[in-house]
Design a protein around this motif. Structure first.
Motif, mmCIF file in Angstrom:
data_model
loop_
_atom_site.group_PDB
_atom_site.id
_atom_site.type_symbol
_atom_site.label_atom_id
_atom_site.label_comp_id
_atom_site.label_asym_id
_atom_site.label_seq_id
_atom_site.Cartn_x
_atom_site.Cartn_y
_atom_site.Cartn_z
ATOM 1 N N SER A 1 12.860 12.415 30.946
ATOM 2 C CA SER A 1 12.707 12.489 32.407
ATOM 3 C C SER A 1 13.893 11.830 33.111
ATOM 4 O O SER A 1 14.328 12.297 34.170
ATOM 5 N N ASN A 2 14.468 10.781 32.528
ATOM 6 C CA ASN A 2 15.654 10.161 33.117
ATOM 7 C C ASN A 2 16.853 11.116 33.102
ATOM 8 O O ASN A 2 17.615 11.183 34.065
ATOM 9 N N VAL A 3 17.010 11.843 32.003
ATOM 10 C CA VAL A 3 18.119 12.797 31.898
ATOM 11 C C VAL A 3 17.970 13.893 32.945
ATOM 12 O O VAL A 3 18.914 14.181 33.691
ATOM 13 N N ILE A 4 16.793 14.501 33.019
ATOM 14 C CA ILE A 4 16.613 15.610 33.961
ATOM 15 C C ILE A 4 16.699 15.114 35.404
ATOM 16 O O ILE A 4 17.216 15.801 36.281
ATOM 17 N N TRP A 5 16.211 13.901 35.674
ATOM 18 C CA TRP A 5 16.336 13.348 37.024
ATOM 19 C C TRP A 5 17.813 13.158 37.384
ATOM 20 O O TRP A 5 18.239 13.484 38.489
ATOM 21 N N GLY A 6 18.588 12.633 36.439
ATOM 22 C CA GLY A 6 20.018 12.444 36.695
ATOM 23 C C GLY A 6 20.707 13.758 37.005
ATOM 24 O O GLY A 6 21.521 13.847 37.930
ATOM 25 N N LEU A 7 20.384 14.794 36.249
ATOM 26 C CA LEU A 7 20.961 16.110 36.518
ATOM 27 C C LEU A 7 20.553 16.620 37.895
ATOM 28 O O LEU A 7 21.370 17.172 38.630
ATOM 29 N N SER A 8 19.281 16.411 38.251
ATOM 30 C CA SER A 8 18.814 16.901 39.553
ATOM 31 C C SER A 8 19.427 16.098 40.703
ATOM 32 O O SER A 8 19.695 16.653 41.762
ATOM 33 N N ALA A 9 19.652 14.806 40.496
ATOM 34 C CA ALA A 9 20.199 13.962 41.558
ATOM 35 C C ALA A 9 21.615 14.390 41.956
ATOM 36 O O ALA A 9 22.015 14.213 43.102
ATOM 37 N N ILE A 10 22.340 14.957 41.008
ATOM 38 C CA ILE A 10 23.688 15.438 41.328
ATOM 39 C C ILE A 10 23.726 16.973 41.358
ATOM 40 O O ILE A 10 24.793 17.563 41.425
ATOM 41 N N GLU A 11 22.543 17.576 41.302
ATOM 42 C CA GLU A 11 22.401 19.033 41.366
ATOM 43 C C GLU A 11 23.294 19.736 40.348
ATOM 44 O O GLU A 11 23.979 20.707 40.650
ATOM 45 N N TYR A 12 23.241 19.224 39.125
ATOM 46 C CA TYR A 12 24.035 19.777 38.019
ATOM 47 C C TYR A 12 23.105 20.629 37.170
ATOM 48 O O TYR A 12 22.276 20.120 36.427
ATOM 49 N N ARG A 13 23.229 21.939 37.298
ATOM 50 C CA ARG A 13 22.306 22.886 36.662
ATOM 51 C C ARG A 13 22.949 23.460 35.395
ATOM 52 O O ARG A 13 23.500 24.551 35.418
ATOM 53 N N ASP A 14 22.849 22.716 34.310
ATOM 54 C CA ASP A 14 23.390 23.142 33.021
ATOM 55 C C ASP A 14 22.265 23.866 32.274
ATOM 56 O O ASP A 14 21.316 23.236 31.813
ATOM 57 N N ILE A 15 22.376 25.189 32.182
ATOM 58 C CA ILE A 15 21.300 26.010 31.621
ATOM 59 C C ILE A 15 20.983 25.604 30.178
ATOM 60 O O ILE A 15 19.810 25.478 29.810
ATOM 61 N N LYS A 16 21.991 25.386 29.369
ATOM 62 C CA LYS A 16 21.738 25.008 27.969
ATOM 63 C C LYS A 16 20.967 23.690 27.890
ATOM 64 O O LYS A 16 20.038 23.561 27.102
ATOM 65 N N ALA A 17 21.360 22.713 28.697
ATOM 66 C CA ALA A 17 20.655 21.427 28.696
ATOM 67 C C ALA A 17 19.231 21.590 29.215
ATOM 68 O O ALA A 17 18.292 20.999 28.670
ATOM 69 N N ASP B 1 6.644 10.255 33.782
ATOM 70 C CA ASP B 1 7.449 11.261 33.089
ATOM 71 C C ASP B 1 7.092 12.660 33.589
ATOM 72 O O ASP B 1 7.971 13.473 33.880
ATOM 73 N N ILE B 2 5.808 12.930 33.690
ATOM 74 C CA ILE B 2 5.323 14.237 34.132
ATOM 75 C C ILE B 2 5.826 14.537 35.536
ATOM 76 O O ILE B 2 6.385 15.609 35.793
ATOM 77 N N SER B 3 5.637 13.590 36.445
ATOM 78 C CA SER B 3 6.019 13.844 37.839
ATOM 79 C C SER B 3 7.539 13.943 37.989
ATOM 80 O O SER B 3 8.025 14.771 38.769
ATOM 81 N N THR B 4 8.280 13.151 37.247
ATOM 82 C CA THR B 4 9.743 13.219 37.334
ATOM 83 C C THR B 4 10.269 14.522 36.758
ATOM 84 O O THR B 4 11.182 15.137 37.322
ATOM 85 N N LEU B 5 9.709 14.957 35.650
ATOM 86 C CA LEU B 5 10.123 16.236 35.068
ATOM 87 C C LEU B 5 9.844 17.384 36.039
ATOM 88 O O LEU B 5 10.728 18.210 36.309
ATOM 89 N N LEU B 6 8.633 17.431 36.598
ATOM 90 C CA LEU B 6 8.301 18.501 37.533
ATOM 91 C C LEU B 6 9.180 18.445 38.787
ATOM 92 O O LEU B 6 9.691 19.464 39.247
ATOM 93 N N TYR B 7 9.338 17.246 39.337
ATOM 94 C CA TYR B 7 10.174 17.064 40.530
ATOM 95 C C TYR B 7 11.607 17.546 40.265
ATOM 96 O O TYR B 7 12.188 18.282 41.060
ATOM 97 N N SER B 8 12.157 17.134 39.141
ATOM 98 C CA SER B 8 13.542 17.484 38.818
ATOM 99 C C SER B 8 13.690 18.972 38.554
ATOM 100 O O SER B 8 14.683 19.586 38.982
ATOM 101 N N PHE B 9 12.737 19.586 37.863
ATOM 102 C CA PHE B 9 12.769 21.032 37.672
ATOM 103 C C PHE B 9 12.771 21.735 39.031
ATOM 104 O O PHE B 9 13.481 22.707 39.237
#
Length: 158
Positions: free
Chosen positions: A36-52, A72-80
């Protein structure tokens, strides 16, 4: 590391590509909070790496529901939702996790999940009814932003 990049709003593609490659290579070593930390970090900078995103989604599907905690659940959903990422398998797993862990949700989790489900255009009457009941139970715990997010989501949900 990606969480720190997100916190700092640091977006250098060559660094992110290298970090994402390492994340994908070592994904099975990440805790649910790490995912969830990884996906949140990607979402915070709007970095949409499809493979990741595919790699993280598949890892979410692989993990037992019991391992996923409300933050974890809420962060994953929020970031998605921020990344407009619609991986049906991962989203189905996260909806199951929401149903299972709802009694443990804090105000942040209710707000994030409500906002994310509407943003992803996912209508689930059962989950929204439970989110509304949970929100009513814990109203004093909400921040102003959290109240705005759930009010927006509940109005949009209809």
């Amino acid at each position: 590391t990606i969480w720190a990049y997100g916190t700092l709003k640091y977006k250098r593609n060559e660094h992110l590509r290298a970090i994402n490659w390492e994340v994908m290579r070592q994904i099975d070593w990440f805790s649910p909070q790490g995912l969830s930390n990884v996906i949140w970090g990607l979402s915070a900078i709007e970095y949409r790496d499809i493979k990741a995103l595919v790699c993280i989604s598949e890892e979410v599907m692989r993990r037992p529901l019991e391992q996923l905690m409300p933050p974890d659940i809420s962060t994953l959903l929020y970031s998605f939702a921020v990344l407009a990422w619609m991986h049906e398998g991962a989203l189905a797993k996260l909806r199951k996790a929401v149903r299972l862990k709802m009694p443990q949700f804090a105000s942040r989790d209710v707000a994030n999940v409500s906002w994310a489900m509407v943003t992803l255009s996912h209508r689930d009457d059962g989950i929204f009814q439970k989110l509304m009941m949970k929100a009513q139970e814990i109203v004093p715990e909400f921040t102003v932003t959290g109240l705005c997010n759930i009010a927006w989501a509940f109005v949009r949900f209809g």
